[in-house]
Design a protein around this motif. Structure first.
Motif, PDB file in Angstrom:
ATOM      1  N   LYS A  36       0.827  -1.216   0.000  1.00  0.00           N
ATOM      2  CA  LYS A  36       0.000   0.000   0.000  1.00  0.00           C
ATOM      3  C   LYS A  36       0.864   1.270   0.000  1.00  0.00           C
ATOM      4  O   LYS A  36       0.689   2.153  -0.851  1.00  0.00           O
ATOM      5  CB  LYS A  36      -0.949   0.000   1.212  1.00  0.00           C
ATOM      6  CG  LYS A  36      -1.819  -1.255   1.299  1.00  0.00           C
ATOM      7  CD  LYS A  36      -2.725  -1.241   2.505  1.00  0.00           C
ATOM      8  CE  LYS A  36      -2.011  -1.252   3.845  1.00  0.00           C
ATOM      9  NZ  LYS A  36      -1.253  -2.488   4.125  1.00  0.00           N
ATOM     10  N   SER A  37       1.793   1.336   0.958  1.00  0.00           N
ATOM     11  CA  SER A  37       2.655   2.526   1.021  1.00  0.00           C
ATOM     12  C   SER A  37       3.564   2.594  -0.199  1.00  0.00           C
ATOM     13  O   SER A  37       3.877   3.676  -0.696  1.00  0.00           O
ATOM     14  CB  SER A  37       3.507   2.508   2.295  1.00  0.00           C
ATOM     15  OG  SER A  37       2.679   2.538   3.435  1.00  0.00           O
ATOM     16  N   THR A  38       3.988   1.418  -0.671  1.00  0.00           N
ATOM     17  CA  THR A  38       4.837   1.373  -1.865  1.00  0.00           C
ATOM     18  C   THR A  38       4.096   1.938  -3.073  1.00  0.00           C
ATOM     19  O   THR A  38       4.680   2.629  -3.914  1.00  0.00           O
ATOM     20  CB  THR A  38       5.305  -0.072  -2.137  1.00  0.00           C
ATOM     21  OG1 THR A  38       5.964  -0.558  -0.976  1.00  0.00           O
ATOM     22  CG2 THR A  38       6.244  -0.135  -3.320  1.00  0.00           C
ATOM     23  N   LEU A  54      -3.347   9.806   1.520  1.00  0.00           N
ATOM     24  CA  LEU A  54      -3.366   9.753   2.980  1.00  0.00           C
ATOM     25  C   LEU A  54      -2.944   8.359   3.421  1.00  0.00           C
ATOM     26  O   LEU A  54      -3.649   7.384   3.163  1.00  0.00           O
ATOM     27  CB  LEU A  54      -4.780  10.067   3.490  1.00  0.00           C
ATOM     28  CG  LEU A  54      -5.403  11.366   2.961  1.00  0.00           C
ATOM     29  CD1 LEU A  54      -6.890  11.454   3.328  1.00  0.00           C
ATOM     30  CD2 LEU A  54      -4.636  12.572   3.524  1.00  0.00           C
ATOM     31  N   ASP A  55      -1.772   8.267   4.044  1.00  0.00           N
ATOM     32  CA  ASP A  55      -1.247   6.962   4.443  1.00  0.00           C
ATOM     33  C   ASP A  55      -1.461   6.763   5.940  1.00  0.00           C
ATOM     34  O   ASP A  55      -0.620   7.137   6.748  1.00  0.00           O
ATOM     35  CB  ASP A  55       0.240   6.860   4.082  1.00  0.00           C
ATOM     36  CG  ASP A  55       0.740   5.421   4.172  1.00  0.00           C
ATOM     37  OD1 ASP A  55       0.066   4.584   4.804  1.00  0.00           O
ATOM     38  OD2 ASP A  55       1.823   5.137   3.615  1.00  0.00           O
ATOM     39  N   GLU A  56      -2.585   6.197   6.292  1.00  0.00           N
ATOM     40  CA  GLU A  56      -2.946   5.963   7.698  1.00  0.00           C
ATOM     41  C   GLU A  56      -2.734   7.215   8.528  1.00  0.00           C
ATOM     42  O   GLU A  56      -2.143   7.172   9.607  1.00  0.00           O
ATOM     43  CB  GLU A  56      -2.076   4.844   8.283  1.00  0.00           C
ATOM     44  CG  GLU A  56      -2.221   3.523   7.566  1.00  0.00           C
ATOM     45  CD  GLU A  56      -1.400   2.450   8.269  1.00  0.00           C
ATOM     46  OE1 GLU A  56      -1.593   2.260   9.468  1.00  0.00           O
ATOM     47  OE2 GLU A  56      -0.566   1.834   7.607  1.00  0.00           O
ATOM     48  N   HIS A  57      -3.241   8.330   8.020  1.00  0.00           N
ATOM     49  CA  HIS A  57      -2.891   9.601   8.649  1.00  0.00           C
ATOM     50  C   HIS A  57      -3.544   9.835  10.004  1.00  0.00           C
ATOM     51  O   HIS A  57      -3.240  10.804  10.668  1.00  0.00           O
ATOM     52  CB  HIS A  57      -3.193  10.763   7.691  1.00  0.00           C
ATOM     53  CG  HIS A  57      -4.664  11.019   7.471  1.00  0.00           C
ATOM     54  ND1 HIS A  57      -5.531  10.049   7.043  1.00  0.00           N
ATOM     55  CD2 HIS A  57      -5.412  12.138   7.626  1.00  0.00           C
ATOM     56  CE1 HIS A  57      -6.745  10.561   6.942  1.00  0.00           C
ATOM     57  NE2 HIS A  57      -6.700  11.831   7.289  1.00  0.00           N
TER      58      HIS A  57
HETATM   59 MG    MG Z   1       2.272   1.192   4.888  1.00  0.00          MG
END
Ligand code: MG
Ligand code: ATP
Length: 263
Positions: free
Chosen positions: A45-47, A171-174
């Motif tokens: 996901k973050s990638t 938005l990455d788990e913000h």
């Molecule tokens: Mg991640």
């Protein structure tokens, strides 16, 4: 709006640590889409966000943003069009600068104006934006951001990311690092800002319930692939249990996620 065409990324190729983090991912977003993204730890996901932002160049495939091919564009140039929020509230703002200075910095970047050319109207605009957060920050514009709570800081970062009206907001788990009440507050602020400006948004979350509730589309990732992409009626009728069952049937394993397990 955003078009990912078969993008792939392998880390440490040819070594024992070789990891195919993105495997021919294709995705098409319409303007104004709000996509929530779920998946196990290490799903990619973050990638995926890193690839879109240009934190690295992808091995193959193409990335188009608003019809423009940005595959070979460096990250700092993409940053004009892409706003990104991380999990850590300590990132994204400059702690030794005041709230007003932080906003001014983000704002002048957008307008290509000098910081010294800011006037009273701009300051009033910042005050208005801050007031819309409903956190009382409009009366603390001269406060150093380092003195704010995590939630307050994340709210300021959200404003900074959106003041430039990006084409895309990631938005990455913000809200993951915030307490439950503050999480809800920041989520509401997020939805308000995004719907007001109609910013196309992707939001990674570990809260499947929230993922199904917010936005208009949900994708699930696993082992560098998108394994589910739902919207409309199909999504409306989907429950958390059904999603988890779908995952275990499809992948022959349980959705492993430290934060889901903790919840
Ligand atoms: Mg991640
Ligand atoms: N810069 C990197 N170098 C080497 N491997 C990496 C790098 N970035 C990510 N990876 C690997 O790629 C895979 C996907 O990682 P990623 O951070 O995208 O997962 P994620 O879905 O965001 O997980 P989480 O929910 O835990 O945040 C993982 O196996 C990770 O270890």
């Amino acid at each position: 709006m955003l078009e990912l065409i078969k993008i792939s990324k392998t880390f440490n190729p040819g070594t024992v640590n070789e990891k195919r983090a993105l495997n021919k991912v294709s995705l098409h977003l319409d303007p104004g889409d709000f996509v929530t993204i779920i998946g196990s730890n290490g799903a990619g996901k973050s990638t995926l966000f890193n690839a879109i932002c240009g934190s690295f160049y992808i091995d193959s495939g193409s990335i188009l943003l608003g019809k423009r091919n940005i595959t070979a564009m460096p990250d700092y140039k993409r940053a004009y069009d892409i706003g990104r929020l991380m999990q850590d509230p300590m990132k994204g703002t400059a702690p030794s600068m005041t709230i007003e200075e932080n906003l001014a910095l983000a704002y002048t970047r957008k307008a290509s104006r000098s910081l010294f050319a800011l006037n009273k109207t701009d300051s009033e605009y910042f005050r208005e934006l801050l007031a819309s957060l409903d956190l009382g920050l409009e009366d603390r514009m001269k406060t150093k951001v380092g003195n704010l709570s995590g939630g307050q800081r994340q709210a300021v970062t959200l404003l900074m990311c959106t003041i430039a009206e990006p084409k895309l907001l990631l938005l990455d788990e913000h809200t993951a690092a915030l307490d439950p009440a503050t999480q809800q507050k920041i989520l509401k602020i997020t939805m308000d800002i995004v719907s007001e400006a109609r910013i196309t948004t992707m939001m990674i979350t570990h809260d499947i319930k929230t993922a199904l509730l917010l936005g208009n589309r949900t994708i699930m990732m696993d082992e560098g692939e998108i394994i589910l992409d739902i919207k409309g009626e199909e999504r409306k009728g989907m429950t958390v249990e059904e999603l988890l069952t779908y995952y275990s049937k499809e992948r022959k394993k349980q959705l492993l996620d430290d934060r889901i397990l903790l919840a």
